[in-house]
Design an enzyme around this catalytic site. Structure first.
Site, PDB file in Angstrom:
ATOM      1  N   GLN A 174     -22.539  14.785  -2.740  1.00  0.00           N
ATOM      2  CA  GLN A 174     -22.374  13.701  -3.800  1.00  0.00           C
ATOM      3  C   GLN A 174     -22.955  14.022  -4.968  1.00  0.00           C
ATOM      4  OE1 GLN A 174     -19.950  11.940  -2.670  1.00  0.00           O
ATOM      5  NE2 GLN A 174     -19.437  11.225  -4.592  1.00  0.00           N
TER       6      GLN A 174
ATOM      7  N   HIS B 188     -17.925   6.117  -0.411  1.00  0.00           N
ATOM      8  CA  HIS B 188     -18.106   7.086   0.660  1.00  0.00           C
ATOM      9  C   HIS B 188     -19.244   6.428   1.432  1.00  0.00           C
ATOM     10  CE1 HIS B 188     -16.808   9.839  -2.365  1.00  0.00           C
ATOM     11  NE2 HIS B 188     -15.903  10.103  -1.434  1.00  0.00           N
TER      12      HIS B 188
ATOM     13  N   ASP C 158     -13.113  14.870   2.024  1.00  0.00           N
ATOM     14  CA  ASP C 158     -12.709  15.173   1.005  1.00  0.00           C
ATOM     15  C   ASP C 158     -11.443  16.107   1.028  1.00  0.00           C
ATOM     16  OD1 ASP C 158     -14.575  13.466  -0.199  1.00  0.00           O
ATOM     17  OD2 ASP C 158     -16.070  15.252  -0.661  1.00  0.00           O
TER      18      ASP C 158
ATOM     19  N   HIS D 125     -21.576  16.324  -7.822  1.00  0.00           N
ATOM     20  CA  HIS D 125     -20.251  16.019  -8.590  1.00  0.00           C
ATOM     21  C   HIS D 125     -20.572  16.058 -10.343  1.00  0.00           C
ATOM     22  CE1 HIS D 125     -16.811  15.858  -6.060  1.00  0.00           C
ATOM     23  NE2 HIS D 125     -17.451  15.037  -5.180  1.00  0.00           N
TER      24      HIS D 125
ATOM     25  N   HIS E 149      16.371 -26.324 -11.816  1.00  0.00           N
ATOM     26  CA  HIS E 149      15.987 -25.966 -10.523  1.00  0.00           C
ATOM     27  C   HIS E 149      16.416 -26.714  -9.498  1.00  0.00           C
ATOM     28  CE1 HIS E 149      13.373 -23.331 -12.719  1.00  0.00           C
ATOM     29  NE2 HIS E 149      12.911 -22.425 -11.498  1.00  0.00           N
TER      30      HIS E 149
END
Lengths: 438, 438
Positions: free
Chosen positions: A265, A334, A367, A268, A426
């Site tokens: 993670q 995640h 992933d 990234h 209506h």
């Protein structure tokens, strides 16, 4: 300096420290906002001419004609064929698994339905694919072919007739894996444009780029701001923040595995968040040691270190139950339940983009190729939003067919409520249908 | 001056005139934007104090304590009990039908699902309700109890534990039908606040108003702008534009019925749009005559006249097929197929919020009590969005449990793709799981 924050829920300052670790400001920058608005307005009014100018300025790609922005199907296929067989087969295998999962999703919750009630009234929903969607694919440092698969395949499974990909090619440099993924995923048209100008072209259309009904896919701050601005004109998926993982561990998974999951993670970007929650202090120590040992072996060490020091944390909890409760507060993108009995804890977990059960289910398998989508809600938005999926590329229309008999029953109810709201037309529209059906 | 535009698809200037009729600028006003941003920031930082000040300023409701903003359950119940039996029963009958439809929707597409593939990998999605939602209900001239039912009931059916309603009460004046509807629909808490300050309170929370996960419901330009700004912090439903109806007629429905259906859209406000498409010129004449005759009998004549003159049109088409194709270009919120054989045309209609089949299905029956939701995509957004429903009050989490055996198959695929993207930690996390399962 230690690699990550170390917290303990029994410490007096836990809440304050936990809040600091979680803090992320998604506020947009005023200068970006204004720049983006100017680009959007310019592309909207001047079309291709503006698109070519911005592409020259921001992507250093100088073209005379907007038609040259388009990548042909032949070029996408050639990129695929240029790959080695291992990469080709990996792309195809991942695409096949992702397609199969999304076909199950289509079956499970993407079908039209209707019923007739006892008075003959037909009620239901008709589900139809969007006509045309745009998929934004980042170029440059975060060019992910897997994202092409994850955006295009659900659209294709939903039955979208026209999938348009945009991907910037800074300096004219094309990523062959991205082009190959577009071929594998069934993208219909592709353009080498990016940034706010690409979002504008997709939202408003130009002579060259067709207007789409919805834009999905990740991008930088300019892209995110542009998507937010055109929302309403077209549909958009979520606005993504930094990526996050939260691992719930009972101490039964090899520490190296969990260490590598936290790294995957953190690699990234510097704002990505990696959290490990466990009731066992010795296990947290073991993971910390594994991380110290493994980190120098990774090429993206600097990014990982910055991410972990800024936003990573090892958190000792009183119990697994408390760890689950904390996880619900985070609502992570995640969520790994790296435990011997993950199904014991899964029912306690209410908010997460994707839940990975058991030691063998590394986030990275999800992933790329387990099948479910990797476009997931970030920054706590799993409290109210969902993974990208087939339904994001469909829309529903209610179906109502009131029988003559039912109109006699429904008419007085509708008229009463309409008069109560001061909407007399209506009421009278309902009343006109009375006594005609019997 | 004629009541409505009259167009013919065979006229040379049809496209230009049609574009003018459809034109609606959803652009937001800069002054509103800036005012809204200031209110949002102020309520976020000063909480209840700011909320009380804005409520005093904009709604002329002067209260000393924020606790006085809350309406008790007893007050909602008392409002219900104060109604006459006809209104009480109409509210309950409408609520029961709306609830039943949304329960069918929950069954059809709101359920968790999972499967195991041949290597033992579990894949699926877990569907859970949102924890807490906020429902915005307008006060003042457009206070619609039916909207309370249409927003709260799907949330309740989805299983949302905490449904918080906000409704401004200008000058302290409460609408008993709105309060009664909140009682019938199962609203948990209610506050007499409105405008951007109410959206801010729901999005950020104050000492008195709880922070919610999603905000739904219609509102004026301030509310719409505020919802767009807090999107991401919380979920929102669509941003609604003016209401629209498009009637496809084959000439078989009594002209008075269609005239009244067009009025019932136009009476909402001056920007509402009413379109009638029919291949039969004589029928269009008959409807036009019915409208001239009926309009003076309606209390909201002035609003209807302004709406029809500005944005209404009677359009003669070459055929029903052409009328269906034009309807798809409009993607109307409400689409009536007022034809002898509506099921012949329904398959041709791809974009609409709700499709009303047959002469007896007036839009107003759907607005109040047929069962489907009356919160529908407007302004052509039915191209990519859907009626409000149970799914808007749920979120999905992907479930992935890779078996030890499957990790051996998936690991090399994931690793190949991860190395291709330069994400080595992802690759190694997959590789660490190799050879351990066998």
């Amino acid at each position: 300096m230690s690699l990550m924050h170390r917290l303990n829920t029994q410490d007096a300052d836990f809440e304050a420290r936990f809040a600091r670790v979680l803090h992320w400001s998604g506020e947009t920058d005023d200068a970006i906002e204004q720049g983006v608005q100017a680009i959007l307005a310019d592309v909207r009014s001047r079309g291709d001419a503006a698109l070519l100018e911005y592409t020259a300025r921001w992507d250093r790609l100088h073209l005379d004609h907007a038609a040259a922005l388009e990548l042909s199907s032949a070029e996408l296929r050639a990129a695929f064929e240029s790959l080695g067989s291992v990469q080709r087969e990996a792309l195809q295998a991942a695409a096949a698994r992702v397609r199969r999962y999304h076909e199950r999703q289509l079956q499970a919750c993407g079908q039209s339905w209707s019923y007739r009630d006892e008075d003959g009234t037909l009620l239901g929903q008709k589900v139809t694919p969007l006509d045309r969607v745009g998929i934004y694919v980042p170029g440059g440092k975060a060019a992910y072919p897997s994202s092409v698969l994850m955006n295009a395949i659900p659209a294709q499974v939903a039955g979208v007739g026209d999938i348009v990909m945009v991907v910037p090619t800074p300096g004219g440099e094309k990523n062959p894996l991205v082009l190959a993924a577009a071929h594998v995923a069934g993208v219909h048209r592709a353009f080498t444009i990016g940034g706010a100008q690409a979002v504008a072209a997709l939202a408003y259309g130009t002579a060259t780029v067709p207007r789409v009904d919805k834009i999905t896919g990740p991008g930088n701050a300019y892209v995110a701001s542009a998507k937010k601005h055109v929302f309403g004109q077209v549909g958009i998926d979520m606005i993504a923040g930094p990526s996050e993982i939260l691992v719930l561990a009972d101490g039964s998974t090899p520490p190296d595995w969990v260490a590598m999951d936290l790294f995957s993670q953190a690699e990234h970007d510097e704002l990505a968040q990696s959290l490990l929650l466990c009731p066992d202090a010795a296990y947290l120590d073991a993971v910390a040691q594994a991380m110290e040992r493994l980190l120098p072996t990774l090429p993206r060490e600097a990014v990982i270190r910055a991410s972990l020091q800024g936003r990573g944390a090892l958190i000792q909890t009183r119990s697994m139950e408390e760890a689950c409760a904390l996880s619900n507060r985070v609502a992570p993108e995640h969520l790994e339940i790296s435990c011997a009995d993950p199904h014991r804890w899964e029912p306690l977990l209410r908010h997460a983009g994707a839940i990975f059960l058991g030691a063998f289910t590394s986030e990275s398998l999800g992933d790329y190729c387990a099948g479910p989508n990797h476009v997931l809600p970030t920054s706590g938005t799993a409290r109210f939003s969902s993974p990208l999926g087939v339904m994001d590329f469909q829309k529903r229309s209610s179906l109502i067919e009131v029988s003559a008999a039912a109109a006699q029953v429904l008419g007085p109810i509708a008229a009463t409520l309409a008069y109560g709201e001061g909407l007399q037309a209506h009421a009278r529209a309902a009343e006109l249908r009375l006594c005609h059906g019997s």
